[in-house]
Design a protein around this motif. Structure first.
Motif, PDB file in Angstrom:
ATOM      1  N   VAL A 291       0.845  -1.198   0.000  1.00 20.48           N
ATOM      2  CA  VAL A 291       0.000   0.000   0.000  1.00 20.48           C
ATOM      3  C   VAL A 291       0.881   1.249   0.000  1.00 20.48           C
ATOM      4  O   VAL A 291       1.748   1.413   0.859  1.00 20.48           O
ATOM      5  N   LYS A 292       0.656   2.099  -0.987  1.00 22.75           N
ATOM      6  CA  LYS A 292       1.380   3.375  -1.082  1.00 22.75           C
ATOM      7  C   LYS A 292       0.371   4.504  -0.942  1.00 22.75           C
ATOM      8  O   LYS A 292      -0.601   4.580  -1.689  1.00 22.75           O
ATOM      9  N   ARG A 293       0.624   5.384   0.011  1.00 20.74           N
ATOM     10  CA  ARG A 293      -0.285   6.499   0.273  1.00 20.74           C
ATOM     11  C   ARG A 293       0.141   7.731  -0.526  1.00 20.74           C
ATOM     12  O   ARG A 293       1.326   8.046  -0.625  1.00 20.74           O
ATOM     13  N   LEU A 294      -0.861   8.405  -1.102  1.00 16.80           N
ATOM     14  CA  LEU A 294      -0.615   9.702  -1.742  1.00 16.80           C
ATOM     15  C   LEU A 294      -0.755  10.781  -0.671  1.00 16.80           C
ATOM     16  O   LEU A 294      -1.829  10.963  -0.095  1.00 16.80           O
ATOM     17  N   ASP A 295       0.330  11.468  -0.387  1.00 13.67           N
ATOM     18  CA  ASP A 295       0.281  12.506   0.640  1.00 13.67           C
ATOM     19  C   ASP A 295      -0.463  13.758   0.172  1.00 13.67           C
ATOM     20  O   ASP A 295      -0.899  14.573   0.984  1.00 13.67           O
ATOM     21  N   VAL A 296      -0.593  13.883  -1.149  1.00 12.08           N
ATOM     22  CA  VAL A 296      -1.293  15.028  -1.736  1.00 12.08           C
ATOM     23  C   VAL A 296      -2.497  14.490  -2.521  1.00 12.08           C
ATOM     24  O   VAL A 296      -2.365  13.511  -3.244  1.00 12.08           O
ATOM     25  N   PRO A 297      -3.678  15.058  -2.385  1.00  6.88           N
ATOM     26  CA  PRO A 297      -4.834  14.561  -3.130  1.00  6.88           C
ATOM     27  C   PRO A 297      -4.549  14.471  -4.637  1.00  6.88           C
ATOM     28  O   PRO A 297      -3.916  15.369  -5.206  1.00  6.88           O
ATOM     29  N   TYR A 298      -5.034  13.393  -5.266  1.00  4.14           N
ATOM     30  CA  TYR A 298      -4.737  13.186  -6.688  1.00  4.14           C
ATOM     31  C   TYR A 298      -5.349  14.254  -7.575  1.00  4.14           C
ATOM     32  O   TYR A 298      -4.883  14.485  -8.693  1.00  4.14           O
ATOM     33  N   ASP A 299      -6.425  14.899  -7.109  1.00  2.00           N
ATOM     34  CA  ASP A 299      -7.091  15.904  -7.947  1.00  2.00           C
ATOM     35  C   ASP A 299      -6.496  17.291  -7.715  1.00  2.00           C
ATOM     36  O   ASP A 299      -7.206  18.295  -7.609  1.00  2.00           O
ATOM     37  N   HIS A 306       2.477  13.012  -8.644  1.00  4.38           N
ATOM     38  CA  HIS A 306       2.891  11.954  -7.728  1.00  4.38           C
ATOM     39  C   HIS A 306       2.266  10.617  -8.130  1.00  4.38           C
ATOM     40  O   HIS A 306       2.914   9.567  -8.067  1.00  4.38           O
ATOM     41  N   LEU A 307       0.997  10.657  -8.516  1.00  7.05           N
ATOM     42  CA  LEU A 307       0.295   9.437  -8.929  1.00  7.05           C
ATOM     43  C   LEU A 307       0.945   8.829 -10.161  1.00  7.05           C
ATOM     44  O   LEU A 307       1.175   7.603 -10.233  1.00  7.05           O
ATOM     45  N   LYS A 308       1.248   9.661 -11.125  1.00  8.19           N
ATOM     46  CA  LYS A 308       1.904   9.183 -12.346  1.00  8.19           C
ATOM     47  C   LYS A 308       3.245   8.530 -12.019  1.00  8.19           C
ATOM     48  O   LYS A 308       3.566   7.448 -12.532  1.00  8.19           O
ATOM     49  N   ALA A 309       4.021   9.140 -11.159  1.00 11.37           N
ATOM     50  CA  ALA A 309       5.327   8.590 -10.793  1.00 11.37           C
ATOM     51  C   ALA A 309       5.172   7.259 -10.077  1.00 11.37           C
ATOM     52  O   ALA A 309       5.928   6.308 -10.325  1.00 11.37           O
ATOM     53  N   ALA A 310       4.195   7.161  -9.183  1.00  6.18           N
ATOM     54  CA  ALA A 310       3.984   5.922  -8.427  1.00  6.18           C
ATOM     55  C   ALA A 310       3.574   4.779  -9.351  1.00  6.18           C
ATOM     56  O   ALA A 310       4.069   3.654  -9.225  1.00  6.18           O
ATOM     57  N   LEU A 311       2.693   5.041 -10.279  1.00  4.58           N
ATOM     58  CA  LEU A 311       2.220   4.001 -11.200  1.00  4.58           C
ATOM     59  C   LEU A 311       3.308   3.598 -12.187  1.00  4.58           C
ATOM     60  O   LEU A 311       3.357   2.448 -12.638  1.00  4.58           O
ATOM     61  N   PRO A 321     -11.160   1.895 -11.200  1.00  5.78           N
ATOM     62  CA  PRO A 321     -12.276   1.287 -10.469  1.00  5.78           C
ATOM     63  C   PRO A 321     -12.575   1.996  -9.156  1.00  5.78           C
ATOM     64  O   PRO A 321     -11.699   2.100  -8.285  1.00  5.78           O
ATOM     65  N   GLY A 322     -13.763   2.533  -9.023  1.00  9.69           N
ATOM     66  CA  GLY A 322     -14.209   3.092  -7.753  1.00  9.69           C
ATOM     67  C   GLY A 322     -13.517   4.350  -7.292  1.00  9.69           C
ATOM     68  O   GLY A 322     -13.623   4.716  -6.118  1.00  9.69           O
ATOM     69  N   ILE A 323     -12.828   5.083  -8.179  1.00  4.04           N
ATOM     70  CA  ILE A 323     -12.106   6.287  -7.719  1.00  4.04           C
ATOM     71  C   ILE A 323     -13.046   7.481  -7.568  1.00  4.04           C
ATOM     72  O   ILE A 323     -12.666   8.502  -6.991  1.00  4.04           O
ATOM     73  N   GLY A 324     -14.271   7.385  -8.095  1.00  6.16           N
ATOM     74  CA  GLY A 324     -15.231   8.468  -7.936  1.00  6.16           C
ATOM     75  C   GLY A 324     -15.123   9.530  -9.019  1.00  6.16           C
ATOM     76  O   GLY A 324     -14.347   9.415  -9.967  1.00  6.16           O
ATOM     77  N   GLN A 325     -15.895  10.597  -8.828  1.00  3.26           N
ATOM     78  CA  GLN A 325     -16.051  11.613  -9.871  1.00  3.26           C
ATOM     79  C   GLN A 325     -15.140  12.827  -9.705  1.00  3.26           C
ATOM     80  O   GLN A 325     -15.168  13.734 -10.525  1.00  3.26           O
ATOM     81  N   ARG A 326     -14.316  12.835  -8.667  1.00  6.46           N
ATOM     82  CA  ARG A 326     -13.472  14.026  -8.441  1.00  6.46           C
ATOM     83  C   ARG A 326     -12.544  14.313  -9.618  1.00  6.46           C
ATOM     84  O   ARG A 326     -12.225  15.463  -9.909  1.00  6.46           O
TER      85      ARG A 326
END
Length: 520
Positions: A291-299, A306-311, A321-326
């Motif tokens: 499990v890797k936590r994003l310290d900054v919201p993805y939106d 950060h999300l791009k680098a982690a992936l 899947p299930g990330i919502g509409q944000r």
């Protein structure tokens, strides 16, 4: 198994006759014999009724009637059209049957005396909407209630799209001539086809490809041949890492289903990337995952980077899947950042809310797909695909294979168009139709399992080439559907099956495919 459209089948027939030198009458003889062999599998049949039309399908019916007559069977032909309206080949077959003492009736009321009916009215060349005359006959046949065998395509079913008239024949068995047709495998045509058997008529596969064939139906043998090898010296690094961005505070189940789906098909490691505050829930739901936590919201601009680098540290990334509409609001405010996110240097499986976000962007996300340099797999259900294409769901469902294929080619993606008879379309123009699955999969969470399975299968590939990735996708789709069949055959019903139940049958589906013990 090769699958043709009606136009492709006509071209195969033409080449078989003109180039190979096999006459149309010879092909009809072989077709008639194939029908007789299927009839012979029925026990305690007293009277056989064969309902014939004016075209070559009717000629096949007359040939079958002639063979049955010579064998001593009680057979009665019912002619929908006058002899003068029939094709020359049908007239010749009609006359040969009569010369042996065969009788022809035009009385639909006598159909009720039959214990087996053969539908030889319309073939691959006909559209699905029935004229009043043909409708009268199909309604009369349906009312008899005895077993029915259709020759080539059930009357009232479109051989290319699977569209069906309300009064189309409901066959127990369909004997396809030469090759299976797309309409046999796509609903509603599939529901009218019954058990499908193919009489090859000695038509070689290369002739179908010369005629433009691009569709195949997945089979147990093809799927087994595409399973990744698992050397005895393997370790978790051998089967690579899947990076999964899924779930949210209100939809954590999506993360669990995707992670376990990836692990259940053989991925070595799965890293789940979650928002701040969700990591403890993720660990509880998915103890096997990193499990890797994003310290900054993805939106936010910083969060998406950060999300791009982690992936990008994984072999394949599953997003949506299930990330919502944000993400939709973020994409509208920062379209260039989301298009830059598309440039991550790994194979991408885009599902659910990521697809909805892409669809909400200008030109239905065309720039996002153009920015992708690695292979992209999208897994929409028909409503999501409607948002991506701008085509109404009803129109998509009328011609799923062709519409998915066109999108795959245009945007250079692998399309997994979910639903009954899931379609897998590749940017090289090839299409596969999956025959496994049932209505137990019409539940929340099962699509998340599939997305994880797809990512997990792709991760195990040593090289991410288009053909191999497409095959890995096909294996996941086939396994997913067959796991549902196994689950509802034993522990569960189609009504009660849950995504959590489905996960427990993936291993059994593997065993059946590897050992060749599938039962469908």
């Amino acid at each position: 198994m090769i699958v043709l459209t009606s136009e492709q089948m006509r071209e195969v027939d033409r080449r078989m006759i003109e180039d190979i030198g096999v006459s149309a009458s010879a092909l009809m003889e072989v077709a008639g014999v194939a029908v007789v062999r299927e009839i012979e599998s029925y026990q305690r049949i007293d009277r056989i009724g064969i309902v014939v039309g004016k075209g070559h399908n009717g000629a096949d019916g007359f040939v079958a009637a002639r063979y049955l007559l010579c064998q001593g069977s009680d057979v009665q032909v019912f002619a929908v059209d006058d002899k003068t309206a029939c094709s020359p080949l049908t007239i010749a077959a009609w006359q040969a049957y009569e010369r042996l003492g065969g009788k022809v009736s035009d009385d639909a009321n006598a159909l009720g005396q039959m214990s087996l009916l053969i539908d030889a009215i319309l073939g691959t060349g006909a559209r699905f909407l029935l004229s009043p005359k043909y409708r009268m006959w199909t309604k009369a046949m349906r009312q008899v209630g005895c077993p029915m065998i259709s020759i080539d395509v059930p009357t009232g079913v479109d051989a290319t799209t699977g569209e069906a008239d309300d009064d189309a024949i409901d066959a127990d068995v369909t004997v396809a001539m030469g090759f299976a047709k797309v309409g046999h495998l796509q609903y509603p045509g599939r529901a009218h086809t019954g058990r499908l058997t193919v009489a090859s008529l000695s038509m070689p596969p290369w002739l179908a490809y010369q005629a433009g064939a691009y569709v195949t139906c997945l089979t147990q043998s093809s799927v087994r041949s595409w399973l990744p090898e698992r050397p005895a010296t393997s370790h978790k690094g051998t089967f690579a890492q899947v990076g999964i961005w899924a779930g949210s505070r209100t939809m954590q189940g999506a993360l669990r289903f995707a992670v376990e789906g990836a692990y259940r098909v053989g991925a070595g490691l799965v890293q789940s990337i979650v928002d701040d505050g969700c990591e403890q829930i993720a660990l509880a739901l998915c103890p096997e995952a990193i499990v890797k936590r994003l310290d900054v919201p993805y939106d936010t601009p910083e969060g998406i980077l950060h999300l791009k680098a982690a992936l990008s540290s994984s072999s394949v990334a599953l997003c949506g899947p299930g990330i919502g509409q944000r993400l939709i609001d973020f994409a509208h405010e920062h379209p260039s950042l989301l298009n830059d996110f598309a440039k991550m240097p790994v194979t991408l499986v885009a599902d659910a809310d990521l697809l909805n976000t892409i669809a909400s962007m200008p030109e239905h996300g065309e720039a996002f797909f153009q920015n992708r340099e690695q292979i992209t797999v999208i897994t929409p259900h028909p409503k999501e695909f409607s948002r991506l294409t701008g085509v109404a769901v009803a129109d998509i469902q009328k011609d799923r294979a062709a519409i998915a294929r066109n999108f795959a080619i245009k945007y250079r993606v692998i399309v997994v168009l979910k639903g009954a008879s899931t379609v897998i379309a590749s940017p090289d123009g090839k299409v596969m139709i999956n025959p496994t699955g049932n209505t137990g999969l019409a539940k929340g969470g099962t699509g998340d399992v599939l997305a994880g399975m797809i990512a997990g299968m792709i991760a195990q590939l040593p090289e991410k080439k288009l053909a191999e990735v497409t095959h890995a996708v096909a294996v996941a789709v086939y396994l997913h559907g067959y796991a549902a069949e196994l689950a509802t055959r034993s522990a569960h019903s189609e009504q009660s099956l849950l995504a959590t139940d489905l996960l427990q049958f993936i291993g059994k589906a593997f065993h059946a495919i590897i050992e060749g013990t599938m039962q469908r």
